[in-house]
Design a protein around this motif. Sequence first.
Motif, PDB file in Angstrom:
ATOM      1  N   LEU A   1       0.764  -1.159   0.133  1.00 53.03           N
ATOM      2  CA  LEU A   1       0.186   0.052   0.106  1.00 53.03           C
ATOM      3  C   LEU A   1       0.973   1.182  -0.050  1.00 53.03           C
ATOM      4  O   LEU A   1       0.504   2.362  -0.648  1.00 53.03           O
ATOM      5  CB  LEU A   1      -0.941   0.162   1.282  1.00 53.03           C
ATOM      6  N   ASP A   2       2.077   1.188   0.708  1.00 52.15           N
ATOM      7  CA  ASP A   2       2.855   2.260   0.792  1.00 52.15           C
ATOM      8  C   ASP A   2       3.252   2.546  -0.499  1.00 52.15           C
ATOM      9  O   ASP A   2       3.314   4.050  -0.999  1.00 52.15           O
ATOM     10  CB  ASP A   2       4.225   2.154   1.612  1.00 52.15           C
ATOM     11  N   ARG A   3       3.606   1.632  -1.493  1.00 54.81           N
ATOM     12  CA  ARG A   3       4.216   1.923  -2.716  1.00 54.81           C
ATOM     13  C   ARG A   3       2.787   2.435  -3.802  1.00 54.81           C
ATOM     14  O   ARG A   3       3.264   3.314  -4.752  1.00 54.81           O
ATOM     15  CB  ARG A   3       4.560   0.651  -3.487  1.00 54.81           C
ATOM     16  N   TRP A   4       1.627   2.033  -3.295  1.00 55.41           N
ATOM     17  CA  TRP A   4       0.679   2.351  -4.137  1.00 55.41           C
ATOM     18  C   TRP A   4       0.053   3.856  -3.674  1.00 55.41           C
ATOM     19  O   TRP A   4      -1.023   4.319  -4.342  1.00 55.41           O
ATOM     20  CB  TRP A   4      -0.252   1.372  -4.368  1.00 55.41           C
ATOM     21  N   ARG A   5       0.644   4.340  -2.904  1.00 55.99           N
ATOM     22  CA  ARG A   5      -0.427   5.535  -2.113  1.00 55.99           C
ATOM     23  C   ARG A   5      -0.604   6.606  -3.188  1.00 55.99           C
ATOM     24  O   ARG A   5      -1.765   7.151  -3.287  1.00 55.99           O
ATOM     25  CB  ARG A   5       0.490   6.112  -0.941  1.00 55.99           C
ATOM     26  N   TYR A   6       0.427   7.022  -3.996  1.00 57.83           N
ATOM     27  CA  TYR A   6      -0.004   8.033  -4.717  1.00 57.83           C
ATOM     28  C   TYR A   6      -0.932   7.713  -5.486  1.00 57.83           C
ATOM     29  O   TYR A   6      -1.621   8.508  -6.465  1.00 57.83           O
ATOM     30  CB  TYR A   6       1.276   8.678  -5.433  1.00 57.83           C
ATOM     31  N   GLY A   7      -1.016   6.387  -6.341  1.00 56.11           N
ATOM     32  CA  GLY A   7      -1.636   5.826  -7.192  1.00 56.11           C
ATOM     33  C   GLY A   7      -3.106   5.882  -6.822  1.00 56.11           C
ATOM     34  O   GLY A   7      -3.842   6.074  -7.388  1.00 56.11           O
ATOM     35  N   LEU A   8      -3.323   5.406  -5.511  1.00 56.79           N
ATOM     36  CA  LEU A   8      -4.704   5.526  -4.880  1.00 56.79           C
ATOM     37  C   LEU A   8      -4.967   6.815  -4.791  1.00 56.79           C
ATOM     38  O   LEU A   8      -6.329   7.124  -5.288  1.00 56.79           O
ATOM     39  CB  LEU A   8      -4.389   5.073  -3.383  1.00 56.79           C
TER      40      LEU A   8
END
Length: 783
Positions: free
Chosen positions: A348-355
């Motif tokens: 989730l940390d890697r995807w946070r800006y994608g989210l």
Amino acid sequence: MILNGHNNTVLMDPAYGGLRTLDDLAAAGRARMVQRWHAAGVPLDVACAFADTPRLGSLPSAMVTSSEGRVVVLEGGFGAGKSLAAERKHQQDIAAARADTQAPIPVHLHAKHIQGGVVDAAIRAARPIGDPATRGVALVVDGLDEPGPIRGKELLDQGLSWTASTAGQCWRILFTARPGLELHDSVRRIMPELNEDETALLIDRLGGNGSAVGGQPGMVRQVLRRPLFAIIAAGLQRNQSPLPNNPLAFLQALVIRALRDAEEAKEERAERLLQRLATECVSNAGLAAAADVGSPGDMHALLDTRLVVRVGERHLAFALPVLEQYFAGQALLTGGVPAEVTQNVELLDRWRYGLAMAVASAGWEAARTVLEPLLRTQPGIAAWAVHEAIPRTVHEGEGPWPDMPASLVSQRLQTTLEAWQQGLGPAGDLIFLYTRWSGPVTVDARLEGNELGLHILRRHADHTPGLAIPVSHRWAEPRGIRPLAASAGPVAADYAAWPWQETLGIVASYLHTLCERRDFDLADCEAYTKERLWLASTGLLRRSRRRFAPLQADEAHQALRQSLYSAGSLPVRSSYGHQFSGRQAELLRIDEQLGSGQWADDSGMLHYPYAVPDQEDGPHVHWVWDTYSPPQLRLRTEQVLTAAIEIYTALVDTWFPHLKQVLGLASACPATLVADLYIAPPQDSASYEPPLMRLSLRPSTGSSVSVRLVPSEDDLYAPVPPLPPGNEPARSPWARPSTPVVSEPEVFDDAPATGYAYAWLHEDLHRLHLTEHGPRRTNSGLT
């Protein structure tokens, strides 16, 4: 080596070898600038001309260097030009190194590519050019926010500690970051935006109509003050297309144009490939092996969009980080958030800006599809993503705005408010506690243009009497049917997911109040109980504050019962001056504990839970800390901090269990809290020389507190020794960094451990945007 071909620039990145001379560094920097401009829609020949114009994008020296220290953070939103300004500074560093063989070695790094410490990474990159130990390093680190706020803060702290040491005195570090990181004003520089004349000049230079900027609505003119959007605007004007009114819509327009211009793939196929590439890049720190994305034909289709570049011969990346984040968000909207992502905080940390990009670009139903599963597993990351995605501060302005009936506006706000409350778990049930209401509520709202009027009303089963009362009359009605809360003001109505941000703001406001008033009761925490029992007893017996003589438990119990039952019934809330206040459940518990003598000694006495003053008389006693000898103050500090960790842990476990993995201090545990305590020598005068304490976290195999006396104030500002390589345990990417903060120890209050615990909790919630702002208590010691 820099090669030109297939409508993009091929860059040999230092992480993959090939940069061993100053000429290599200069060519690599030029390539990065050309890549970014070309991706934004600038023709390749014009992008090259821009790159060869040193004054374009350069900032005054005071903006990128510091006279006070050796670290600067250039802060600005995406598209503001901070990466270009950093590249220009890197070019200047290269020129200085060419002119002087003893000048600091120029190094350029991307924050998300750094493995381990930033200093070690810079030293490795500098060695092919010269000896960093003798020359120092002129370091540029781009995208400090991209690996996440916790990791970004950790890299920044490493740079600050290193440049404060003797070995780092010849270093100069420039970071770039989006807003959101916790920065001291001494290191922050705000990236200046273009004025209207500069915007018009840039648009004219790119074949647009700069004179038309002044006639645009105010919100559009504000967006165009960032160079990226001015560049996109010029392309839209060349195609006779209208200008959007928010940054995301400009980005979408850029993507649409790039997909239409791609020669080797249909739009649908190109977009699918871009989403696949973004997924690979998110998983691999911004780089993807070309073989993992598709065939050679797929790779050429991606490069034809000009949004993608090759890194070396075998890897692909997006020319602009924001494009990676945009297509990662589109991948989430297309396929949903995978279960393995929602259940893994590191993913989730890697995807946070994608989210965040997914939420910003989604329609109402699509935003629910992304956010509702996330709220069930990681509500803290959902809050961060919503806050990042939707503007919180907006102005009433020109539309077009959605035409939504009041019933639909109310329904969406009701849905999102309930989702936040349920996602937060136990703490969500207390949101409206200070309105003396803990039951269900009903939202009644209407949207006129982008102006929202909102009331939150009590609900008794399915009946909400306030809804039958005209809005203008509600505050004059009896308290039972008055609104619990009301607000009016503009919202970001051009984002379909705006109700999530609006109700997040309501939740954050009430959680802030609960933290400020310390109203999360803990029935099974011994350290908390001891402090609360002492506060209640001293308040009931009207003892002056900071008097630590033992108390008769029976006397305190009698005073409590007289206060509570003299009127014949137990109040919902009772308070004793400014020292103690409690709600019904806690008052009953204290009544029972005092009656049973649970915390009294064999003589029926209650004792203060921490070390008490041991030198109250003498010529040097002027301040509260003068009443403690150094060993006694060290002991009291250790006891207070140990109790504070216990109380903080209980607060998280009891009230915020769903946030445990992303609350900074909770996710850093197990860890050792190290306190370096400096006590000034005794003074005969009443000069203000308080003790000072530096708190830092050291990862360890078990939680503990270590307090040590240091001989001089300089010891508090010395760099914290790093752990030996390989000795640092794995920890959450949201873990609080071991930031050394020097402040006065706040251990002299009647309930000091509760104060520290709430300050830490409040700070952690604020990082997730679950409180409006940080705690009033500013000396909590960990940031």
